[in-house]
Design an enzyme around this catalytic site. Structure first.
Site, PDB file in Angstrom:
ATOM      1  N   ASN A  86       0.871  -1.173   0.000  1.00 49.20           N
ATOM      2  CA  ASN A  86       0.000   0.000   0.000  1.00 49.20           C
ATOM      3  C   ASN A  86       0.911   1.226   0.000  1.00 49.20           C
ATOM      4  OD1 ASN A  86      -1.796   2.046   0.494  1.00 49.20           O
ATOM      5  ND2 ASN A  86      -2.379   1.358   2.558  1.00 49.20           N
ATOM      6  N   LYS A 102       0.186   4.231  -0.361  1.00 46.82           N
ATOM      7  CA  LYS A 102      -0.441   5.437   0.219  1.00 46.82           C
ATOM      8  C   LYS A 102      -0.152   6.656  -0.672  1.00 46.82           C
ATOM      9  CE  LYS A 102      -0.323   3.293   4.719  1.00 46.82           C
ATOM     10  NZ  LYS A 102      -0.320   3.442   6.163  1.00 46.82           N
ATOM     11  N   HIS A 108      -9.655   1.069   4.621  1.00 45.65           N
ATOM     12  CA  HIS A 108      -8.389   1.270   5.333  1.00 45.65           C
ATOM     13  C   HIS A 108      -8.626   2.218   6.514  1.00 45.65           C
ATOM     14  CE1 HIS A 108      -4.364   2.680   6.239  1.00 45.65           C
ATOM     15  NE2 HIS A 108      -3.957   1.528   5.726  1.00 45.65           N
ATOM     16  N   GLU A 119      -7.101   4.712   7.544  1.00 48.64           N
ATOM     17  CA  GLU A 119      -6.987   6.147   7.230  1.00 48.64           C
ATOM     18  C   GLU A 119      -8.267   6.661   6.571  1.00 48.64           C
ATOM     19  OE1 GLU A 119      -3.178   5.681   5.282  1.00 48.64           O
ATOM     20  OE2 GLU A 119      -2.396   5.126   7.251  1.00 48.64           O
ATOM     21  N   GLU A 171      -5.736  -4.973  10.476  1.00 49.82           N
ATOM     22  CA  GLU A 171      -4.707  -3.959  10.740  1.00 49.82           C
ATOM     23  C   GLU A 171      -5.062  -3.209  12.017  1.00 49.82           C
ATOM     24  OE1 GLU A 171      -2.563  -2.729   6.848  1.00 49.82           O
ATOM     25  OE2 GLU A 171      -4.362  -1.531   7.027  1.00 49.82           O
ATOM     26  N   GLY A 210       2.008   2.368  10.811  1.00 52.81           N
ATOM     27  CA  GLY A 210       2.941   3.487  10.661  1.00 52.81           C
ATOM     28  C   GLY A 210       3.595   3.915  11.962  1.00 52.81           C
ATOM     29  N   SER A 268       3.037  -2.001  10.460  1.00 53.64           N
ATOM     30  CA  SER A 268       4.482  -2.021  10.719  1.00 53.64           C
ATOM     31  C   SER A 268       5.152  -3.362  10.426  1.00 53.64           C
ATOM     32  CB  SER A 268       4.778  -1.560  12.157  1.00 53.64           C
ATOM     33  OG  SER A 268       4.325  -0.227  12.350  1.00 53.64           O
TER      34      SER A 268
HETATM   35  P1  PGA Z   1       2.566   0.369   7.737  1.00 51.08           P
HETATM   36  O1  PGA Z   1       1.115   0.549   7.020  1.00 51.08           O
HETATM   37  O2  PGA Z   1       3.134  -0.924   7.202  1.00 51.08           O
HETATM   38  O3  PGA Z   1       3.349   1.567   7.293  1.00 51.08           O
HETATM   39  O4  PGA Z   1       2.308   0.312   9.190  1.00 51.08           O
HETATM   40  C1  PGA Z   1       0.265  -0.533   6.797  1.00 51.08           C
HETATM   41  C2  PGA Z   1      -1.033  -0.068   6.198  1.00 51.08           C
HETATM   42  O5  PGA Z   1      -1.490   1.026   6.553  1.00 51.08           O
HETATM   43  O6  PGA Z   1      -1.644  -0.752   5.362  1.00 51.08           O
END
Ligand code: PGA
Length: 257
Positions: free
Chosen positions: A15, A17, A101, A103, A174, A180, A219
């Site tokens: 992803n 982003k 997601h 976000e 997640e 993140g 992460s």
């Molecule tokens: P990250 O993001 O690996 O940077 O924690 C995962 C995601 O948001 O899908």
């Protein structure tokens, strides 16, 4: 069970982003393509929408799959400013879309109901949803993780054709507190939620529960991927930060294979 179930062949999805430039994206995708020889997992990249055409053209003839980071709940054209339909995505070779997601849920206020409509529109338009669910830190701390996960799942499961839709869906667990932040769930914490997800689905349909692919995200990196992917109910990962660097992403893909 995991090893015998072809539907649960490991998938590693990047992803990206809101990251990248034309030049950087070409470098990233070419690096991934050329480093995948001998790595036997399904690999998917989800670039920002503006780069989908570019990445799709670059991926022609490669086994790396292409996905979007969201999809409109309306399958055909219409007055939906800022959105992309399943028909538009598939025209550019995009067969997957991340939906729900954290976000989108927490920064843009997408509701369970809207997310369920997006899952339905994706399946109707031949796009496989990567349907994301996960609890906030305060929900984990107050012991409501399972309740939150069940409610997010039920938004799709309780639709008239919910079971049929989920049979065409990949799930991604997640935990929001792990995205993140560098704070990954331990393999045992992640496995416990993945097992809960299967048990919740099994109450409605055992074949669905046994066959659905459930990715872990939050992460994941080259150092922790192997242990996470070794857990019995984890079928791969949804990778943010580590998907932006060729070597880190390839190491995660290797860990899944
Ligand atoms: P990250 O993001 O690996 O940077 O924690 C995962 C995601 O948001 O899908």
């Amino acid at each position: 069970m995991k090893g015998n179930n072809d539907m649960r062949r490991p998938l590693v999805a990047g992803n990206w982003k809101m990251n990248g430039t034309q030049e950087g994206v070409i470098e990233l995708i070419d690096g991934i393509k050329s480093g995948l020889d001998g790595i036997n997992v399904e690999v998917l990249v989800c670039p920002p929408a503006i780069f989908i055409g570019l990445v799709g053209a670059r991926l022609e003839g490669s086994k790396v799959k292409l996905g979007a980071q969201n999809i409109c709940q309306q399958p055909e054209s219409g007055a939906f400013t800022g959105e992309l339909s399943a028909a538009m995505l598939t025209e550019f070779g995009c067969r997957y879309a991340i939906i729900g997601h954290s976000e989108r849920r927490h920064v843009y206020g997408e509701s369970d109901k809207l997310i369920a409509e997006r899952v339905a529109a994706a399946v109707a338009g031949n796009v496989t949803p990567i349907f994301c669910i996960g609890e906030l830190l305060e929900e984990r701390e107050n012991g409501t993780t399972e309740q939150v996960i069940a409610q997010q799942l039920d938004a799709v499961l309780n639709l008239d054709n919910g079971i049929v839709l989920l049979k065409e869906t990949v799930l991604a667990y997640e935990p929001v507190w792990a995205i993140g932040t560098g704070k990954t769930a331990s393999p045992e914490q992640a496995q416990a939620v993945h097992a809960f997800i299967r048990s919740h689905l099994a109450k409605q349909d055992e074949a669905l529960a046994a066959g659905i692919k459930i990715l872990y995200g939050g992460s994941v990196n080259a150092a922790n991927a192997e242990k996470l992917f070794g857990m019995p109910d984890i079928d791969g990962g949804l990778i943010g930060g580590a998907s932006l660097k060729v070597n880190d992403f390839l190491a995660v893909c290797k860990a899944a294979g």
